[in-house]
Structures are given as C-alpha cells and as structure tokens.
Design a protein around this motif. Structure first.
Motif, short mmCIF file in Angstrom:
data_model
loop_
_atom_site.label_atom_id
_atom_site.label_comp_id
_atom_site.label_asym_id
_atom_site.label_seq_id
_atom_site.Cartn_x
_atom_site.Cartn_y
_atom_site.Cartn_z
N ASP A 158 0.82 -1.21 0.00
CA ASP A 158 0.00 0.00 0.00
C ASP A 158 0.85 1.26 0.00
O ASP A 158 1.94 1.31 0.57
N ASN A 159 0.30 2.29 -0.62
CA ASN A 159 0.94 3.60 -0.68
C ASN A 159 0.49 4.43 0.53
O ASN A 159 -0.52 5.14 0.49
N ARG A 160 1.23 4.29 1.63
CA ARG A 160 0.94 5.08 2.83
C ARG A 160 2.19 5.13 3.70
O ARG A 160 3.09 4.28 3.58
N PRO A 161 2.28 6.14 4.57
CA PRO A 161 3.43 6.21 5.48
C PRO A 161 3.41 5.07 6.49
O PRO A 161 2.34 4.60 6.91
N ALA A 162 4.57 4.62 6.88
CA ALA A 162 4.67 3.61 7.94
C ALA A 162 4.54 4.30 9.30
O ALA A 162 5.02 5.41 9.50
N ASN A 163 3.87 3.62 10.22
CA ASN A 163 3.80 4.16 11.58
C ASN A 163 5.02 3.70 12.38
O ASN A 163 5.85 2.92 11.90
N ALA A 164 5.12 4.18 13.60
CA ALA A 164 6.31 3.91 14.42
C ALA A 164 6.53 2.42 14.65
O ALA A 164 7.67 1.93 14.59
N GLU A 165 5.46 1.69 14.90
CA GLU A 165 5.59 0.25 15.14
C GLU A 165 6.04 -0.47 13.88
O GLU A 165 6.87 -1.39 13.93
N GLU A 166 5.49 -0.08 12.72
CA GLU A 166 5.88 -0.71 11.46
C GLU A 166 7.35 -0.42 11.13
O GLU A 166 8.07 -1.29 10.62
N ILE A 167 7.79 0.78 11.42
CA ILE A 167 9.20 1.11 11.19
C ILE A 167 10.10 0.24 12.07
O ILE A 167 11.12 -0.28 11.60
N LYS A 168 9.71 0.05 13.32
CA LYS A 168 10.49 -0.82 14.20
C LYS A 168 10.53 -2.25 13.67
O LYS A 168 11.57 -2.92 13.69
N GLN A 169 9.38 -2.73 13.17
CA GLN A 169 9.34 -4.08 12.60
C GLN A 169 10.24 -4.18 11.36
O GLN A 169 10.93 -5.19 11.16
N MET A 170 10.26 -3.13 10.54
CA MET A 170 11.15 -3.14 9.37
C MET A 170 12.61 -3.18 9.80
O MET A 170 13.43 -3.88 9.18
N GLN A 171 12.95 -2.45 10.84
CA GLN A 171 14.32 -2.51 11.36
C GLN A 171 14.66 -3.93 11.79
O GLN A 171 15.77 -4.43 11.54
N CYS A 195 9.04 3.67 -3.28
CA CYS A 195 8.69 5.06 -3.55
C CYS A 195 7.55 5.55 -2.67
O CYS A 195 7.26 6.75 -2.62
N PHE A 196 6.87 4.65 -1.94
CA PHE A 196 5.79 5.05 -1.03
C PHE A 196 6.32 5.49 0.34
O PHE A 196 5.58 6.03 1.15
N ALA A 197 7.59 5.22 0.59
CA ALA A 197 8.16 5.47 1.92
C ALA A 197 8.51 6.94 2.10
O ALA A 197 8.97 7.61 1.16
N GLU A 198 8.34 7.45 3.30
CA GLU A 198 8.83 8.77 3.66
C GLU A 198 10.27 8.64 4.14
O GLU A 198 10.73 7.57 4.52
#
Length: 539
Positions: A158-171, A195-198
């Motif tokens: 999906d084309n949307r910003p990641a929230n804080a929890e999702e960013i932590k999961q990506m890390q 390209c969807f990432a901030e």
C-alpha cells in the motif's frame, strides 16, 4: 604439487599498484604462492605470456537474482571476467518474500528480472541464499537486503506512510536479513513500494546499517531534473546516521540536465571532505534499461501490479497518467519526457503476440500499428503484457559518462537485465571499459580501473578474502589480452560475447577458457558475517 600454475603473466593485483611479472600457484581454491616459480609443479600449467592477470571482476549492480536459480553459469556475465555478482538491487528483489505476496511480487519483478522457470519456494534471505547454493553456481553471489521486500513483509504494497511500530518491525526484518548474510541495504526510490516510503522510514533503516557498518545502495529519487536536490537530501540524512552512502548507476539524465554533471561530482567530493563515505557504481553506456512501467508516476503503482493494471483500464486515471508522464511531477522524473518515444526501445515481452515489437522504439511500434498516440500505446503494451515488458531508454551523454568514470570513488556495475533482447551492458560492460575507455580513450590507467572493478567493490561490501591478488586469498582470477579486449554487444545485436578475455577462474577452477565454458560448481554464496550482534539503539 599445486592444482594450477599460471606462468609469465603481467600481474595487476587490484590495489592500483603498477603491473609486475610473476607466476601464481593455486591450491584448494586459494592463491598459494606468487613469484618466480620456475621449479614448481602443478596438475595444470597455463602460460599467460602477453596477458594481464587480474583479480576477478565484481559486478556491483546486477539483476541476475532469478536467472541464477535457472542457469548456474550465466555466460553473459562470467565471460566479461565477472567472478562475483551483487544481487538484491534497487530495493525490489528476490528476498525476503512472504508466501502470501509471491504472486503479486512475481508480476512486479517480471519486467526487471524476467520470468525464468523456477520454483518460488523461499521466504527469507537465508532460504534464498540456500536455494542458490543448492543450484551449485559456477561463480560467486552476494546479496543486499532490499527495502521494498522488507516493507512488503511488514505492511504490504500500500501507498501510505509507515507508523512507528511498522518502522520498528522493518528494522527488525533488516537486522534478520543482515544476520542471514546480506551485505547491505538497497532501495529504489522510483520503484514501488520503496517510492511510497517517507524519508523518516529510510533514515530509521539507515540507523541499522550504521550499526552493522554496511552501505545503503540507492537508486535515488531523481537522476536528472532534481538530481542535486536528491543527492543533498541523502547526504544530509546519511550524515545524521553515520552510514556509508553508495549511489547505484550514477548518471545525469535528460539533455537539459547534462550540464549538471560537474556539480554532481562536486557533491560527492564535498561529502567525502566532510567525512561521509560516498561511493557509486556506473555502467559505460548512454542509455539505461529497466521495466517499461517505470514511465508511470508513483501513485499509479499503489497496491501492486494488479492495482496498477486496473488503473490503466480506467479512462479517467489513464488520462491523468498520460498528462503527468508528459510534464513530470515534483519529486518524480518522467523517463518518457527525457527520452522521447523515439528513445525508448522495447527489450522483452512475455507474449508471442507482441514479440515483433522487441528491438523497436515506441514510435516504430506506432508506425507498425498505424498509431501516433505513443503514450497510450505504451500503456496498452504494459497492460497487454501484465507488466512483463522491459525497455532501454536513451537519456545520457558521452561526456558525462567519461567524467563520472574518471572519478576515484566509482565502481562498475553492469545493471544487466537478461531477458529478451537486452541492453548490451548485460554482455559487454566490463570489456567495454577495458577496451574503449582505458585503451582507446585513456580515461584512466589500466591499474586504476582494475582497482575499481576488484578491490574497491570488495571493500565496500565487506569481501575480505577476494578482490586482490595476495597469497591466502581466493583464487578468483581473469586473464585477458590488453591490446585486444573489447565488447561486441550492440543495441541492434546485444547477445554477443566480448573479445580478448581468455580465461576466467573462480575459486581456483577454470570456468571460461577461450570459447569453452564449463558449468562447474565453482562458485560460492557469500554471506557477510559480523563480529558481534550490534546494539539495538532504536529500542
């Protein structure tokens, strides 16, 4: 008795030092002795008189990710002298790959990495590297951890910003991928879902690679209209993170932008003067190559390939896409605007019905079909082929290619797509540099260019056991004739091997000898190891 003895070669050792005469003895896949070895015996002796002996070349940007699972020896690559390929590029690659996203991801990669007949039965970087290993490759493979795959595992397409929890999961997924052997992080800010990432998301991932001491290998968001702004944005971010920044296929696109090339290189020089490690790779051509759907604005890719194809069938959205392709958008480069429809050549399609279009420009296809609505024609082709269509785009100038090639922070990457009628860089990049740019045009001395093909990329991706001719290191070696080596692949006839590269040795085993190629299990899957588990500073 040694396994192999190479006599009488002019050795260029990969460090940039001048050549010297010497013999090389190989045993158990490693360089055992170097010097004047007149009384040494070996199972096989090779006379390298009048030839250069150099370390094997490391291709810093490849798209062999799927083909290597079907072809253990990719002759197009190894015949160039390439003994190691770096996979996982542009943020969209093979692994990690959650099982529930296999179908849409295959379609997303089709125009870039092809559709070889393989079984998609891996999920993680570790599974993927194990699968390559079981296929017994004839040369070495390493991989980056691709940002798009990591994002997909955590939050889909999906084309949307990641929230804080999702960013932590990506890390966490990135750490897992690095622990499984990935040699760095890649992203491609023109490709979905990267390209969807901030920038906040990308910076958080770069904090992880700073912990591990590995590079960000990036296809930046602009390579022309906003290239200086794009570079500065990344330089500022990487200064905050303290991580290594490596630009993929550094170039300056669009006739109106070619004058910026000295400023592009000055950005790199200034960043390095400020203490930030910045490097890049480059291919030696004035045309690029990617999937045709890269001509679409980023929002058109939201939700993956199926959603993108649905938009192409919606008249109102299609009209908007055509308009934005003609004008470009803030923060997005329009490749079709840069190249023109006479500068985009179709390289591959999936269906027999459209095979006659391969090798033709969009304008030529229009003439074949009696159409002049070229943008609509390109969209029709993407739709008919379900995104499995590749292109070449003529967007660069020769003067800039040479200026960039002369910069000391550079390495070489073929960026070769292997399907259909490919860009000639898939067959000719490395011999083209040795023949055209070193011997004929004298852009750099041979020793310095060999360094950029060998020890420099090895250092960037942490390969401690190859890239230099030294006793005890891996016997990845290339023998070539410096006065004859040249590419033969052309845009009209790209599937042609080079002249002058006489022998390629991978981990002590000869895999190319003249016209012969040997599909031996000589290669290694290279997994980068780390001294200790890095501290998780984000928690």
């Amino acid at each position: 008795m040694y396994d192999l003895l190479i006599r009488n070669g002019k050795i260029i050792d990969g460090t940039g030092s001048p050549w010297y005469y010497g013999d090389i003895a190989v045993e158990n896949g490693k360089i055992a002795r170097i010097g004047k070895l007149d009384h040494i015996e070996a199972a096989e002796v090779v006379d390298a008189k009048q030839k250069i002996v150099s370390p094997g070349f490391i291709d810093m940007h490849t798209h062999s990710d799927l083909v290597i699972l079907d072809e253990p020896l990719i002759e197009a690559k190894v015949r160039q002298g390439i003994t190691t390929d770096l996979l996982g590029q542009d943020g969209i690659a093979a692994a990690p790959l959650p099982e529930n996203y296999v179908s849409p991801w295959r379609k997303n990669l089709a125009g870039l990495d092809g559709t070889p007949p393989i079984e998609w039965d891996w999920n993680t970087v570790e599974n993927y590297l194990d699968k390559i290993e079981r296929n017994e490759p004839s040369y070495n493979l390493a991989t980056l951890a691709p940002h798009g795959n990591i994002r997909m595992e955590v939050m889909g397409l999906d084309n949307r910003p990641a929230n804080a929890e999702e960013i932590k999961q990506m890390q966490d997924v990135l750490r897992r991928s690095l622990d499984e052997g990935a040699v760095g992080l890649s992203t491609g800010l023109i490709y979905p879902p990267c390209c969807f990432a901030e920038m906040e998301e990308l910076e958080a991932l770069c904090q992880v690679i700073a912990e591990y001491g590995v590079p960000l290998v990036i296809h930046q968001r602009s390579e022309g209209d906003e290239i200086l702004e794009s570079m500065q944005e990344l330089i500022n971010m990487m200064k905050r993170c303290g991580a290594h920044l490596h630009f993929s296929h550094l170039k300056n696109c669009g006739k109106d932008n070619w004058h910026k090339t000295p400023d592009v290189l000055a950005k790199i020089d200034q960043a390095r003067s400020d203490g930030l490690e910045v490097t890049f790779d480059q291919y030696p051509y004035t045309a690029g190559s990617t999937m045709l759907s890269a001509i679409l604005p980023p929002w058109a890719h939201d939700g993956g390939t199926e959603a993108m194809l649905e938009r192409l069938e919606t008249p109102e959205l299609r009209k908007q896409i055509v308009k934005e392709m003609a004008s470009a958008l803030k923060g997005w480069d329009s490749m079709s605007k840069w190249a023109g429809w006479d500068g985009i050549v179709i390289t591959s399609v999936a269906s027999p019905e459209n095979h006659s279009f391969v090798g033709k420009t969009i304008e030529q296809i229009g003439a074949m079909k009696g159409r002049q609505d070229y943008a609509e024609l390109a969209l029709d082709l993407i739709l008919e082929e379900k995104n499995a269509v590749g292109m070449i785009d003529f967007v660069m100038d020769e003067a800039s290619v040479k200026k960039i090639l002369a910069h000391p922070a550079g390495t070489i990457g073929s960026d070769g797509l292997l399907g259909g009628e490919p860009h000639p860089r898939a067959y000719g990049s490395f011999p083209r540099i040795l023949g055209k740019y070193v011997r004929e045009e004298k852009v750099l001395p041979l020793e310095d260019m060999i360094r950029r093909m060998t020890s420099q990329p090895a250092r960037i991706i942490g390969l401690q056991d190859r890239g230099i001719i030294r006793e005890g290191l891996a016997a990845d070696l290339v023998l070539f004739e410096p006065n004859k080596v040249i590419d033969q692949a052309t845009y009209e006839n790209p599937r042609q091997f080079n002249k002058g590269i006489e022998m390629v040795i991978v981990n002590g085993q000869i895999v190319i000898r003249g016209e012969e190629a040997y599909r031996k299990p000589a290669g290694q899957v290279i997994r980068r190891s780390y001294a200790a588990a890095p501290l998780n500073v984000s928690s």
